[in-house]
Design a protein around this motif. Structure first.
Motif, PDB file in Angstrom:
ATOM      1  N   ARG A 228       8.499  -4.351 -17.104  1.00 33.62           N
ATOM      2  CA  ARG A 228       9.587  -3.875 -16.379  1.00 33.62           C
ATOM      3  C   ARG A 228      10.431  -5.236 -15.817  1.00 33.62           C
ATOM      4  N   MET A 229       9.423  -6.304 -15.418  1.00 35.42           N
ATOM      5  CA  MET A 229      10.293  -7.334 -14.789  1.00 35.42           C
ATOM      6  C   MET A 229      10.760  -8.102 -15.976  1.00 35.42           C
ATOM      7  N   ALA A 230      10.234  -7.964 -17.170  1.00 36.89           N
ATOM      8  CA  ALA A 230      10.775  -8.807 -18.356  1.00 36.89           C
ATOM      9  C   ALA A 230      11.942  -8.336 -18.852  1.00 36.89           C
ATOM     10  N   SER A 231      12.330  -7.031 -18.540  1.00 40.50           N
ATOM     11  CA  SER A 231      13.590  -6.326 -19.081  1.00 40.50           C
ATOM     12  C   SER A 231      14.704  -6.485 -18.301  1.00 40.50           C
ATOM     13  N   PRO A 232      15.929  -7.069 -18.457  1.00 44.59           N
ATOM     14  CA  PRO A 232      16.899  -7.064 -17.584  1.00 44.59           C
ATOM     15  C   PRO A 232      17.690  -5.962 -17.459  1.00 44.59           C
ATOM     16  N   PHE A 233      17.502  -4.789 -18.262  1.00 40.44           N
ATOM     17  CA  PHE A 233      18.052  -3.583 -18.382  1.00 40.44           C
ATOM     18  C   PHE A 233      17.552  -2.495 -17.469  1.00 40.44           C
ATOM     19  N   LEU A 234      16.358  -2.610 -17.289  1.00 36.75           N
ATOM     20  CA  LEU A 234      15.286  -1.698 -16.858  1.00 36.75           C
ATOM     21  C   LEU A 234      15.382  -1.703 -15.199  1.00 36.75           C
ATOM     22  N   SER A 235      15.346  -0.714 -14.428  1.00 41.24           N
ATOM     23  CA  SER A 235      15.404  -0.652 -13.079  1.00 41.24           C
ATOM     24  C   SER A 235      14.115  -1.230 -12.376  1.00 41.24           C
ATOM     25  N   LYS A 236      14.140  -1.726 -11.327  1.00 40.79           N
ATOM     26  CA  LYS A 236      13.065  -2.594 -10.795  1.00 40.79           C
ATOM     27  C   LYS A 236      12.648  -1.669  -9.437  1.00 40.79           C
ATOM     28  N   ASP A 237      13.340  -0.719  -9.150  1.00 42.74           N
ATOM     29  CA  ASP A 237      12.803   0.192  -8.105  1.00 42.74           C
ATOM     30  C   ASP A 237      11.586   0.821  -8.250  1.00 42.74           C
ATOM     31  N   ILE A 238      11.366   1.206  -9.590  1.00 44.02           N
ATOM     32  CA  ILE A 238       9.995   1.998  -9.796  1.00 44.02           C
ATOM     33  C   ILE A 238       8.682   1.087  -9.517  1.00 44.02           C
ATOM     34  N   ILE A 239       8.947  -0.370  -9.649  1.00 45.41           N
ATOM     35  CA  ILE A 239       8.013  -1.368  -9.418  1.00 45.41           C
ATOM     36  C   ILE A 239       7.550  -1.286  -8.010  1.00 45.41           C
ATOM     37  N   GLU A 240       8.688  -1.296  -6.898  1.00 40.10           N
ATOM     38  CA  GLU A 240       8.371  -1.269  -5.564  1.00 40.10           C
ATOM     39  C   GLU A 240       7.737  -0.003  -5.236  1.00 40.10           C
ATOM     40  N   SER A 241       8.189   1.260  -5.883  1.00 37.92           N
ATOM     41  CA  SER A 241       7.364   2.340  -5.575  1.00 37.92           C
ATOM     42  C   SER A 241       5.878   2.526  -5.844  1.00 37.92           C
ATOM     43  N   LYS A 242       5.630   1.874  -7.142  1.00 36.32           N
ATOM     44  CA  LYS A 242       4.186   1.849  -7.596  1.00 36.32           C
ATOM     45  C   LYS A 242       3.236   0.903  -6.637  1.00 36.32           C
ATOM     46  N   ILE A 243       3.988  -0.242  -6.335  1.00 36.17           N
ATOM     47  CA  ILE A 243       3.042  -1.177  -5.500  1.00 36.17           C
ATOM     48  C   ILE A 243       2.787  -0.533  -4.235  1.00 36.17           C
ATOM     49  N   ARG A 244       3.825   0.165  -3.710  1.00 38.15           N
ATOM     50  CA  ARG A 244       3.593   1.071  -2.459  1.00 38.15           C
ATOM     51  C   ARG A 244       2.384   2.029  -2.664  1.00 38.15           C
ATOM     52  N   GLN A 245       2.422   2.784  -3.606  1.00 34.51           N
ATOM     53  CA  GLN A 245       1.773   4.076  -3.657  1.00 34.51           C
ATOM     54  C   GLN A 245       0.361   3.788  -4.276  1.00 34.51           C
ATOM     55  N   ILE A 246       0.306   2.683  -5.107  1.00 35.82           N
ATOM     56  CA  ILE A 246      -1.029   2.466  -5.679  1.00 35.82           C
ATOM     57  C   ILE A 246      -1.766   1.194  -5.233  1.00 35.82           C
ATOM     58  N   TYR A 247      -1.282   0.133  -4.996  1.00 33.16           N
ATOM     59  CA  TYR A 247      -1.811  -1.091  -4.625  1.00 33.16           C
ATOM     60  C   TYR A 247      -1.858  -1.264  -3.100  1.00 33.16           C
ATOM     61  N   LEU A 248      -0.764  -0.730  -2.479  1.00 32.94           N
ATOM     62  CA  LEU A 248      -0.765  -0.926  -0.756  1.00 32.94           C
ATOM     63  C   LEU A 248      -1.621   0.324  -0.180  1.00 32.94           C
ATOM     64  N   ASN A 249      -2.969   0.356   0.108  1.00 32.07           N
ATOM     65  CA  ASN A 249      -3.452   1.317   0.436  1.00 32.07           C
ATOM     66  C   ASN A 249      -3.106   1.616   2.103  1.00 32.07           C
ATOM     67  N   SER A 250      -3.722   2.657   2.744  1.00 32.50           N
ATOM     68  CA  SER A 250      -3.156   2.865   4.122  1.00 32.50           C
ATOM     69  C   SER A 250      -3.754   1.939   5.217  1.00 32.50           C
ATOM     70  N   TYR A 251      -4.534   1.088   4.687  1.00 33.90           N
ATOM     71  CA  TYR A 251      -4.991  -0.007   5.613  1.00 33.90           C
ATOM     72  C   TYR A 251      -4.026  -0.807   6.044  1.00 33.90           C
ATOM     73  N   PHE A 252      -2.820  -0.989   5.576  1.00 37.09           N
ATOM     74  CA  PHE A 252      -1.851  -1.878   5.644  1.00 37.09           C
ATOM     75  C   PHE A 252      -0.589  -1.379   6.491  1.00 37.09           C
ATOM     76  N   ASP A 253      -0.893   0.142   6.975  1.00 37.76           N
ATOM     77  CA  ASP A 253       0.125   0.956   7.533  1.00 37.76           C
ATOM     78  C   ASP A 253       0.392   0.283   8.879  1.00 37.76           C
ATOM     79  N   LYS A 254      -0.750  -0.282   9.554  1.00 35.61           N
ATOM     80  CA  LYS A 254      -0.800  -0.874  11.010  1.00 35.61           C
ATOM     81  C   LYS A 254       0.545  -2.060  10.744  1.00 35.61           C
ATOM     82  N   TYR A 255       0.493  -2.654   9.706  1.00 29.89           N
ATOM     83  CA  TYR A 255       1.459  -3.697   9.697  1.00 29.89           C
ATOM     84  C   TYR A 255       2.944  -3.386   9.435  1.00 29.89           C
TER      85      TYR A 255
END
Length: 372
Positions: free
Chosen positions: A345-372
């Motif tokens: 996604r990052m390599a392509s200049p035509f594809l939307s980057k919004d889905i990257i943010e969504s994936k990071i929030r939903q998969i990589y950032l677990n509930s432990y970081f909610d307090k921040y």
């Protein structure tokens, strides 16, 4: 009994004695409540008597009545502050400087309430006597240039009056933990209820003095175009002072400009001379203006408190390293770098980057970081 302080004696003949238990403590609250009741009644009678006397004096000589009222109320408040009354008589949160204190004359929320009440008394006197005084008749016959200068001052003060409502909220929010936000808590403690009463009382004084300033300026300047020009100059002076002091004023200025236009077009200020349908429209116009300013002030200062809470929370964690967060962030950083989908996604200049943010929030950032 060896302790002679507890013996009741007449002519060196001890009739009986009183012994207190070890856990005995004198309960003075009931006596203080009675004293406070008499004190409150005396203060109320003094204020009413002072107002009646000043109205009587002001009927013949306005400045004499006004001076008597100001001196009497200042002496009253100075005496109350000097002798710490009634704060020393009542053990209540509304009299507690730990709950609210902003100055030597506002050492508690009750003091602020009393100061605004006395200000309302002064406003009532001004509204009742000024337009029928000799001083007013003298001003009416001033030269045109003098009338213009006075009108600019009065209309500038008219704008400032509504801004002072914002300052009242600023004073309460910056010097206490009281919240006006209804969703913050459903409990209405004594200080919180009194804070709402203070808002209503101050809004009443704004209406009283604002009506006087607007009416006198309108009487001095009959030409509408010149009257609008005086208002613009007064508003510019108001804005300049607030810019110099770095105070928020845009919302106040917009609301007052709208209110000024409504009053000028509809001539609602004339309806106060006699109670009629237009009088209620005048009341509702001012209620809407003060209510909107109050709502915006609450919104701004609640957001300010929320930001302060977040900063304190962040500073607390900066002082103490959160090793669990550091470990999880390092692991997350490694996983994101090696995620094939994110790389493509990052390599392509035509594809939307919004889905990257969504994936990071939903998969990589677990509930432990909610307090921040």
């Amino acid at each position: 009994v060896e302790d002679k302080e507890h013996q009741i004696c007449i002519q060196d003949i001890c009739l009986f004695c009183i012994e207190f238990l070890d856990d005995y403590s004198s309960d003075e609250s009931f006596a203080n409540e009675i004293i406070f009741s008499f004190y409150f009644a005396a203060i109320l009678l003094f204020i009413i008597g002072t107002l009646v006397t000043s109205l009587s004096l002001g009927k013949s000589v306005f400045l004499k009545g006004f001076g008597y009222l100001i001196i009497s109320l200042v002496v009253l408040r100075y005496g109350m502050v000097y002798f710490e009354l009634p704060n020393s008589l009542v053990d209540s949160d509304v009299f507690d400087s730990k709950v609210f204190a902003s100055s030597s004359f506002n050492t508690s929320l009750a003091d602020l309430f009393l100061n605004i009440t006395l200000f309302n008394v002064i406003c009532f006197f001004l509204l009742s006597r000024f337009r029928f005084s000799k001083s007013y008749r003298i001003i009416i016959h001033w030269s045109k240039s003098e009338k213009i200068v006075l009108s600019i001052v009065l209309l500038g003060l008219f704008v400032f009056l509504y801004h002072s409502l914002y300052l009242i909220f600023q004073t309460i929010y910056h010097n206490s933990q009281i919240s006006f936000y209804i969703n913050h808590t459903i409990l209405f403690s004594g200080p919180r209820v009194l804070a709402f009463v203070i808002f209503i009382l101050f809004a009443t004084s704004i209406f009283t003095v604002g009506h006087l300033f607007f009416s006198v300026a309108n009487r001095l300047i009959r030409d509408k175009l010149l009257f609008i020009t005086c208002f613009i100059v007064g508003a510019v002076l108001f804005a300049s002072v607030n810019l110099f002091l770095s105070q928020e004023f845009i919302v106040t200025l917009v609301v007052v400009v709208i209110l000024f236009a409504v009053l000028l077009i509809t001539n609602l200020t004339a309806s106060l001379n006699k109670l009629r349908y237009a009088t209620f429209l005048y009341f509702f116009s001012v209620v809407f203006a003060t209510g909107f300013l109050g709502a915006m002030a609450i919104f701004n200062f609640e957001n300010e408190r929320e930001v302060d809470r977040k900063k304190k929370f962040a500073n607390q964690f900066l002082l103490e390293n959160d090793h669990m967060s550091e470990f999880l962030l390092a692991e997350t950083n490694y996983n994101i770098k090696n995620d094939v989908f994110i790389k493509s996604r990052m390599a392509s200049p035509f594809l939307s980057k919004d889905i990257i943010e969504s994936k990071i929030r939903q998969i990589y950032l677990n509930s432990y970081f909610d307090k921040y």
